[in-house]
Write a protein that holds these residues in place. Sequence first.
Motif, PDB file in Angstrom:
ATOM      1  N   THR A  55      50.441  77.671  33.910  1.00  0.00           N
ATOM      2  CA  THR A  55      51.038  76.417  33.432  1.00  0.00           C
ATOM      3  C   THR A  55      51.602  75.560  34.567  1.00  0.00           C
ATOM      4  O   THR A  55      51.310  74.351  34.621  1.00  0.00           O
ATOM      5  N   PRO A  56      52.401  76.117  35.498  1.00  0.00           N
ATOM      6  CA  PRO A  56      52.861  75.266  36.606  1.00  0.00           C
ATOM      7  C   PRO A  56      51.723  74.687  37.434  1.00  0.00           C
ATOM      8  O   PRO A  56      51.759  73.504  37.799  1.00  0.00           O
ATOM      9  N   LEU A  57      50.709  75.495  37.742  1.00  0.00           N
ATOM     10  CA  LEU A  57      49.586  74.991  38.527  1.00  0.00           C
ATOM     11  C   LEU A  57      48.832  73.896  37.775  1.00  0.00           C
ATOM     12  O   LEU A  57      48.377  72.914  38.377  1.00  0.00           O
ATOM     13  N   ARG A  58      48.704  74.064  36.468  1.00  0.00           N
ATOM     14  CA  ARG A  58      48.014  73.048  35.656  1.00  0.00           C
ATOM     15  C   ARG A  58      48.780  71.728  35.682  1.00  0.00           C
ATOM     16  O   ARG A  58      48.185  70.656  35.836  1.00  0.00           O
ATOM     17  N   ARG A  59      50.096  71.809  35.542  1.00  0.00           N
ATOM     18  CA  ARG A  59      50.902  70.586  35.518  1.00  0.00           C
ATOM     19  C   ARG A  59      50.949  69.907  36.883  1.00  0.00           C
ATOM     20  O   ARG A  59      50.902  68.682  36.978  1.00  0.00           O
ATOM     21  N   ILE A  60      51.029  70.707  37.936  1.00  0.00           N
ATOM     22  CA  ILE A  60      51.131  70.144  39.285  1.00  0.00           C
ATOM     23  C   ILE A  60      49.801  69.552  39.738  1.00  0.00           C
ATOM     24  O   ILE A  60      49.745  68.471  40.325  1.00  0.00           O
ATOM     25  N   SER A  61      48.711  70.282  39.448  1.00  0.00           N
ATOM     26  CA  SER A  61      47.396  69.855  39.924  1.00  0.00           C
ATOM     27  C   SER A  61      46.710  68.873  38.990  1.00  0.00           C
ATOM     28  O   SER A  61      45.810  68.135  39.403  1.00  0.00           O
ATOM     29  N   GLY A  62      47.113  68.870  37.728  1.00  0.00           N
ATOM     30  CA  GLY A  62      46.434  68.042  36.747  1.00  0.00           C
ATOM     31  C   GLY A  62      45.125  68.634  36.265  1.00  0.00           C
ATOM     32  O   GLY A  62      44.379  68.001  35.512  1.00  0.00           O
ATOM     33  N   TRP A  63      44.833  69.871  36.670  1.00  0.00           N
ATOM     34  CA  TRP A  63      43.592  70.543  36.275  1.00  0.00           C
ATOM     35  C   TRP A  63      43.846  71.266  34.949  1.00  0.00           C
ATOM     36  O   TRP A  63      44.162  72.441  34.923  1.00  0.00           O
ATOM     37  N   ASN A  64      43.695  70.559  33.863  1.00  0.00           N
ATOM     38  CA  ASN A  64      44.069  71.085  32.551  1.00  0.00           C
ATOM     39  C   ASN A  64      43.211  72.257  32.098  1.00  0.00           C
ATOM     40  O   ASN A  64      43.642  73.064  31.280  1.00  0.00           O
ATOM     41  N   ASP A  65      41.989  72.351  32.631  1.00  0.00           N
ATOM     42  CA  ASP A  65      41.110  73.437  32.221  1.00  0.00           C
ATOM     43  C   ASP A  65      41.597  74.807  32.689  1.00  0.00           C
ATOM     44  O   ASP A  65      41.080  75.837  32.240  1.00  0.00           O
ATOM     45  N   LEU A  66      42.585  74.844  33.572  1.00  0.00           N
ATOM     46  CA  LEU A  66      43.145  76.131  34.004  1.00  0.00           C
ATOM     47  C   LEU A  66      43.686  76.928  32.829  1.00  0.00           C
ATOM     48  O   LEU A  66      43.693  78.159  32.855  1.00  0.00           O
ATOM     49  N   ILE A  67      44.151  76.221  31.798  1.00  0.00           N
ATOM     50  CA  ILE A  67      44.745  76.888  30.647  1.00  0.00           C
ATOM     51  C   ILE A  67      43.752  77.834  29.974  1.00  0.00           C
ATOM     52  O   ILE A  67      44.143  78.803  29.311  1.00  0.00           O
ATOM     53  N   LYS A  68      42.465  77.570  30.156  1.00  0.00           N
ATOM     54  CA  LYS A  68      41.436  78.391  29.521  1.00  0.00           C
ATOM     55  C   LYS A  68      41.367  79.806  30.093  1.00  0.00           C
ATOM     56  O   LYS A  68      40.775  80.691  29.488  1.00  0.00           O
ATOM     57  N   PHE A  69      41.986  80.009  31.263  1.00  0.00           N
ATOM     58  CA  PHE A  69      41.949  81.332  31.891  1.00  0.00           C
ATOM     59  C   PHE A  69      43.215  82.144  31.618  1.00  0.00           C
ATOM     60  O   PHE A  69      43.272  83.322  31.957  1.00  0.00           O
ATOM     61  N   ARG A  70      44.211  81.517  31.009  1.00  0.00           N
ATOM     62  CA  ARG A  70      45.500  82.202  30.847  1.00  0.00           C
ATOM     63  C   ARG A  70      45.389  83.438  29.952  1.00  0.00           C
ATOM     64  O   ARG A  70      45.950  84.494  30.271  1.00  0.00           O
ATOM     65  N   ARG A  71      44.687  83.303  28.846  1.00  0.00           N
ATOM     66  CA  ARG A  71      44.539  84.445  27.934  1.00  0.00           C
ATOM     67  C   ARG A  71      43.844  85.602  28.631  1.00  0.00           C
ATOM     68  O   ARG A  71      44.268  86.767  28.502  1.00  0.00           O
ATOM     69  N   MET A  72      42.776  85.321  29.382  1.00  0.00           N
ATOM     70  CA  MET A  72      42.051  86.367  30.081  1.00  0.00           C
ATOM     71  C   MET A  72      42.936  87.082  31.095  1.00  0.00           C
ATOM     72  O   MET A  72      42.958  88.320  31.170  1.00  0.00           O
TER      73      MET A  72
END
Length: 207
Positions: A55-72
């Motif tokens: 979540t912090p990396l997604r918010r800082i980078s703006g790369w919203n697709d990172l959230i798709k890897f959190r569950r894994m």
Amino acid sequence: MSRLKPFVFLACLIPFAQLAYKAYTGDLGVNPIEFITHFTGDWTLIFLLATLSVTPLRRISGWNDLIKFRRMLGLFAFFYGSLHLMTYVWLDKFFDVPMMLHDIAKRRFITAGMTAWTLMLPLALTSTRGWIRRLGGKRWQKLHRLIYLSAIAGVTHFIWLVKADLRRPLTYGAILAVLLLYRIAAWAITRFRPKEPLAVAEARPGS
């Protein structure tokens, strides 16, 4: 982004493959149980911290697709945590329940470790979209905040376990502290940010 998932999945299995290869070649050191315990414990914490970093990396980078890897990443944290637990239950204690209960009651690092794994269990069981629908989004999110407590318990377990060189567990603790402070700061900014007057919002072009 979905094309990357198989590669990320395989990358997450690399530590397990390394461990399996070392076991196959007899390269687990003079104390194999201790090696497996430390190896799986390290990777459990690494994946927990990686999950919390999404979540912090997604918010800082703006790369919203990172959230798709959190569950894994979270499920792999549970996977390596379960390997860590089974090393203790099977290889170390040989399923001796009274001895394990004594350890949990008397050895505080065991208590913390068991707490960390127990808190991960409901998160792994409810990680599917079906459970999100059953629980509802808000209740599911509240439940999955247990990952913060699990990570704290896991780092505490490591700190209490180590008797000499505390550099590694304290490094994990420092990373966790930064991640938690980021969340607290983000919550505080959102909570106490002054609300824009309605008249100003309506006066904006296109509003």
